[in-house]
Design a protein around this motif. Structure first.
Motif, short mmCIF file in Angstrom:
data_model
loop_
_atom_site.label_atom_id
_atom_site.label_comp_id
_atom_site.label_asym_id
_atom_site.label_seq_id
_atom_site.Cartn_x
_atom_site.Cartn_y
_atom_site.Cartn_z
N GLU A 130 0.86 -1.19 0.00
CA GLU A 130 0.00 0.00 0.00
C GLU A 130 0.89 1.24 0.00
N TYR A 131 0.52 2.22 -0.80
CA TYR A 131 1.32 3.43 -0.94
C TYR A 131 0.48 4.67 -0.66
N GLU A 132 1.15 5.67 -0.11
CA GLU A 132 0.52 6.97 0.06
C GLU A 132 1.07 7.90 -1.01
N GLY A 133 0.17 8.61 -1.66
CA GLY A 133 0.59 9.53 -2.69
C GLY A 133 -0.06 10.88 -2.54
N LYS A 134 0.48 11.85 -3.22
CA LYS A 134 -0.07 13.21 -3.22
C LYS A 134 -0.34 13.60 -4.67
N VAL A 135 -1.52 14.12 -4.92
CA VAL A 135 -1.88 14.51 -6.28
C VAL A 135 -1.10 15.75 -6.68
N SER A 136 -0.19 15.62 -7.65
CA SER A 136 0.61 16.77 -8.07
C SER A 136 0.03 17.46 -9.30
N LYS A 137 -0.79 16.72 -10.07
CA LYS A 137 -1.36 17.34 -11.28
C LYS A 137 -2.60 16.59 -11.72
N ILE A 138 -3.62 17.35 -12.12
CA ILE A 138 -4.82 16.79 -12.74
C ILE A 138 -5.08 17.57 -14.03
N VAL A 139 -5.14 16.86 -15.14
CA VAL A 139 -5.34 17.50 -16.44
C VAL A 139 -6.55 16.86 -17.13
N LEU A 148 -4.05 11.95 -14.27
CA LEU A 148 -3.63 12.28 -12.90
C LEU A 148 -2.20 11.84 -12.65
N THR A 149 -1.45 12.70 -11.97
CA THR A 149 -0.08 12.38 -11.58
C THR A 149 0.01 12.39 -10.06
N PHE A 150 0.58 11.32 -9.49
CA PHE A 150 0.73 11.20 -8.04
C PHE A 150 2.20 11.10 -7.69
N ASP A 151 2.63 11.84 -6.69
CA ASP A 151 3.98 11.71 -6.15
C ASP A 151 3.91 10.84 -4.90
N LEU A 152 4.73 9.79 -4.85
CA LEU A 152 4.74 8.92 -3.68
C LEU A 152 5.36 9.67 -2.50
N LYS A 153 4.73 9.56 -1.34
CA LYS A 153 5.24 10.25 -0.17
C LYS A 153 6.49 9.57 0.37
N GLU A 154 6.52 8.24 0.28
CA GLU A 154 7.68 7.49 0.75
C GLU A 154 7.91 6.29 -0.17
N GLY A 155 9.16 5.89 -0.29
CA GLY A 155 9.48 4.68 -1.02
C GLY A 155 9.29 4.78 -2.52
N GLU A 156 9.36 3.64 -3.17
CA GLU A 156 9.21 3.55 -4.61
C GLU A 156 8.33 2.35 -4.95
N ILE A 157 7.70 2.41 -6.12
CA ILE A 157 6.89 1.29 -6.59
C ILE A 157 7.58 0.66 -7.79
N ASP A 158 7.73 -0.65 -7.73
CA ASP A 158 8.41 -1.40 -8.78
C ASP A 158 7.35 -2.16 -9.58
N PHE A 159 7.13 -1.77 -10.83
CA PHE A 159 6.10 -2.42 -11.64
C PHE A 159 6.60 -2.66 -13.05
N LYS A 160 5.87 -3.52 -13.77
CA LYS A 160 6.18 -3.79 -15.17
C LYS A 160 5.25 -2.97 -16.06
N ALA A 161 5.75 -2.54 -17.19
CA ALA A 161 4.95 -1.75 -18.11
C ALA A 161 3.72 -2.53 -18.56
N GLY A 162 2.53 -2.01 -18.22
CA GLY A 162 1.28 -2.67 -18.55
C GLY A 162 0.46 -3.06 -17.32
N GLN A 163 1.09 -3.08 -16.15
CA GLN A 163 0.39 -3.49 -14.94
C GLN A 163 -0.51 -2.37 -14.40
N TYR A 164 -1.26 -2.69 -13.33
CA TYR A 164 -2.21 -1.73 -12.77
C TYR A 164 -2.12 -1.65 -11.25
N VAL A 165 -2.74 -0.64 -10.70
CA VAL A 165 -2.86 -0.48 -9.25
C VAL A 165 -4.33 -0.33 -8.89
N GLN A 166 -4.63 -0.43 -7.61
CA GLN A 166 -5.99 -0.21 -7.12
C GLN A 166 -6.00 1.08 -6.30
N LEU A 167 -6.78 2.04 -6.75
CA LEU A 167 -6.89 3.34 -6.09
C LEU A 167 -8.05 3.32 -5.11
#
Length: 365
Positions: A130-139, A148-167
């Motif tokens: 689970e990650y905490e993010g801050k909305v840096s931009k909405i277009v 939507l662009t989110f900046d992670l508050k802590e840490g990094e997320i390691d993913f493969k191109a094509g995968q998804y997250v649950q908001l």
């Protein structure tokens, strides 16, 4: 007057009794106390009974894929339940194959936790965080799609191109439940401290209403992931990419990955929209064409208007594929969009000779 008073008193008394019985039922019949969920014959988790298996696991910070947010309409939240689940429910039947039934696979969003459970889940799900993010931009990309662009508050997320997250969509005015919804990642895997999503508005959709009408820049959000077996395959085959609407998101992530790693495979991206106003990221994709000489972007409008002065392809994405792709041999496909689009495209690609096991797709409602 006396009759009225007696009648009112009787109604009030009945209402009070019903309220008491409902409260009693909630606190007794639906209260199963603490139960134990054993995972992979290893970890024991003590949870409160009465909720769904999916919700109980989320409370334990164990995240199971669930594109529909636990509504029983996606079939993603499958878990092998060896003990405790009871008989298969009618709401599960449409999503369980004969092999699933033999292997005790169930939809975790439909199974109620009423007693001790023994379940099995893939080891990779323990890496989902689970990650905490801050909305840096909405277009606004179109009248109904936001980037939507989110900046992670802590840490990094390691993913493969094509995968998804649950908001997570929290409670807000008009919605009294917290839900998670799945969205494909649109950004490059190299940006591990930042995440981009493309989210379209769905009328009465809990999460999309939250995003389009309540979420603002600088607000904090929660999401978990990454998930999914739809991602870039490192081969030398020609690539056929097909998407409509927000289905562009995982294709963009794959293309960004290819640009950054100088992967110049032959690739064609067929993108479908209804009207000219529904097209987005056209300039960005044209820039990618310059960076990847063997890449071609072909947008198509199914309902082009005369005053749009549209000179591109007209029709559905399958019409464009039919026009430009002669054979499916030695090719692999990446499809993202509605079930109807996916199904029709898969059939067309198979007719053109593409092997079904080389057609990768991600369906969304």
């Amino acid at each position: 007057m006396g009759t009225i008073i007696i009648t009112v008193g009787a109604i009030s008394g009945i209402t009070g009794i019903l309220a008491f019985l409902l409260t009693l039922a909630k606190n007794t019949i639906g209260n199963y106390g603490e139960v134990i969920i054993n995972i992979n014959d290893d970890e024991d988790h003590v949870v409160d009974g009465g909720t769904t298996l999916l919700s109980a696991l989320i409370d334990e910070k164990i995240f199971i894929p669930s594109a529909c947010g636990g509504k029983g309409s996606c079939g993603y939240c499958k878990v092998k339940v060896n003990e405790g689940a009871g008989p298969i429910l009618p709401t599960e039947l449409g999503y369980l194959t004969p092999e699933d039934k033999k292997e005790n696979v169930r939809l975790s969003c439909q199974v109620k936790v009423k007693n001790d459970f023994k379940i099995e889940i893939p080891e990779e799900l323990f890496n989902v965080q689970e990650y905490e993010g801050k909305v840096s931009k909405i277009v606004d990309l179109t009248p109904t799609i936001k980037h939507l662009t989110f900046d992670l508050k802590e840490g990094e997320i390691d993913f493969k191109a094509g995968q998804y997250v649950q908001l997570r969509a929290p409670e807000y005015k008009g919605n009294d439940e917290e839900v998670y919804r799945a969205y494909s990642i649109a950004s490059s895997p190299s940006k591990r401290d930042q995440l981009e999503l493309i989210i379209g508005y769905v009328e009465e959709g809990i999460a999309t209403t939250y995003v389009h009408h309540h979420l603002e820049e600088d607000e904090e959000v929660l999401f978990n992931g990454p998930y999914g077996d739809f991602f870039y395959q490192d081969t030398d085959r020609e690539m056929v990419m097909v998407a409509i609407g927000t289905g562009m998101a995982p294709i963009l992530s794959i293309l960004y990955h290819m640009v950054e790693n100088n992967i110049n495979r032959k690739a064609t991206f067929y993108f479908g929209a209804r009207y000219l106003e529904d097209l987005f990221f056209v300039e960005e994709l044209q820039e990618i064409e310059k960076k990847l000489p063997n890449f071609k972007f072909i947008p198509s409008l199914s309902r082009a208007k005369e005053d749009d002065n549209w000179t591109g392809e007209i029709g559905r994405v399958t019409d464009a594929i039919e026009k430009y792709m002669e054979s499916g041999e030695n090719k692999e496909a990446y499809l993202c969009g509605s079930p109807r689009m996916i199904d029709s495209t898969v059939e067309l690609l198979k007719e053109k000779g593409m092997q079904e096991e080389l057609i990768f797709y991600d369906k969304f409602e």
